[in-house]
Scaffold this motif. Structure first.
Motif, mmCIF file in Angstrom:
data_model
loop_
_atom_site.group_PDB
_atom_site.id
_atom_site.type_symbol
_atom_site.label_atom_id
_atom_site.label_comp_id
_atom_site.label_asym_id
_atom_site.label_seq_id
_atom_site.Cartn_x
_atom_site.Cartn_y
_atom_site.Cartn_z
ATOM 1 N N ALA A 1 16.675 71.872 99.772
ATOM 2 C CA ALA A 1 16.450 71.521 101.172
ATOM 3 C C ALA A 1 17.735 71.627 101.986
ATOM 4 N N CYS A 2 18.870 71.363 101.352
ATOM 5 C CA CYS A 2 20.160 71.389 102.055
ATOM 6 C C CYS A 2 20.806 72.768 102.064
ATOM 7 N N HIS A 3 20.261 73.713 101.294
ATOM 8 C CA HIS A 3 20.858 75.045 101.188
ATOM 9 C C HIS A 3 20.637 75.822 102.481
ATOM 10 N N LYS A 4 21.711 76.416 102.986
ATOM 11 C CA LYS A 4 21.621 77.247 104.189
ATOM 12 C C LYS A 4 21.652 78.699 103.767
ATOM 13 N N SER A 5 20.769 79.488 104.372
ATOM 14 C CA SER A 5 20.771 80.910 104.044
ATOM 15 C C SER A 5 21.919 81.588 104.780
#
Length: 141
Positions: free
Chosen positions: A113-117
């Motif tokens: 959920a916290c991962h940014k593309s």
């Protein structure tokens, strides 16, 4: 190494030709509008002149009424601003609690959920809202 300060004749001719072309192009454009020309000042005065407005006679009661309205507007804006601020803080707190609950429930989902593309693309389906009618009108049949 010695640098020559002489400019080749072909470069001089090309520069002179370019200047001549620019000068001829500017001559075709018409007279240059000079701000100090009195004709332009006169035209501006005729086109943009506005009669000075007369200030209305204002009594003490009118001034007090006006100041009361201004104070009421300021109070209204301050309360609306504080409500918006409190609403944002409440939403942020709820988001933080949700993140904490997700981290406790499943750390793998929390990381996902916290991962940014790396690439952020604009949605192709989205278009700018306009007030003009659509090209394809609604078909009632």
């Amino acid at each position: 190494m010695v640098l020559s300060t002489r400019i080749p004749a072909t470069l001089l001719r090309a520069t002179q030709a370019t200047k001549a072309i620019k000068k001829a192009a500017n001559a075709r454009k018409g007279p240059v509008q000079d701000a100090s020309n009195p004709r332009y000042e006169l035209m501006k005065q005729i086109l943009f002149y506005q009669q000075p407005r007369e200030l209305p006679d204002v009594s003490e009661e009118d001034i007090e009424r006006h100041m009361t309205i201004l104070r009421a507007e300021k109070i209204f804006k301050m309360t609306a601003s504080s409500k918006r601020r409190a609403d944002r803080a409440r939403k942020f707190d709820a988001m933080e609690k949700a993140y904490e609950a997700l981290a406790e429930a499943d750390p793998r989902l929390f990381e996902a959920a916290c991962h940014k593309s790396g690439t952020v693309t604009f949605p192709r389906q989205m278009r700018v809202p306009t007030e003009t009618p659509p090209v394809k009108i609604w078909n009632y049949n």
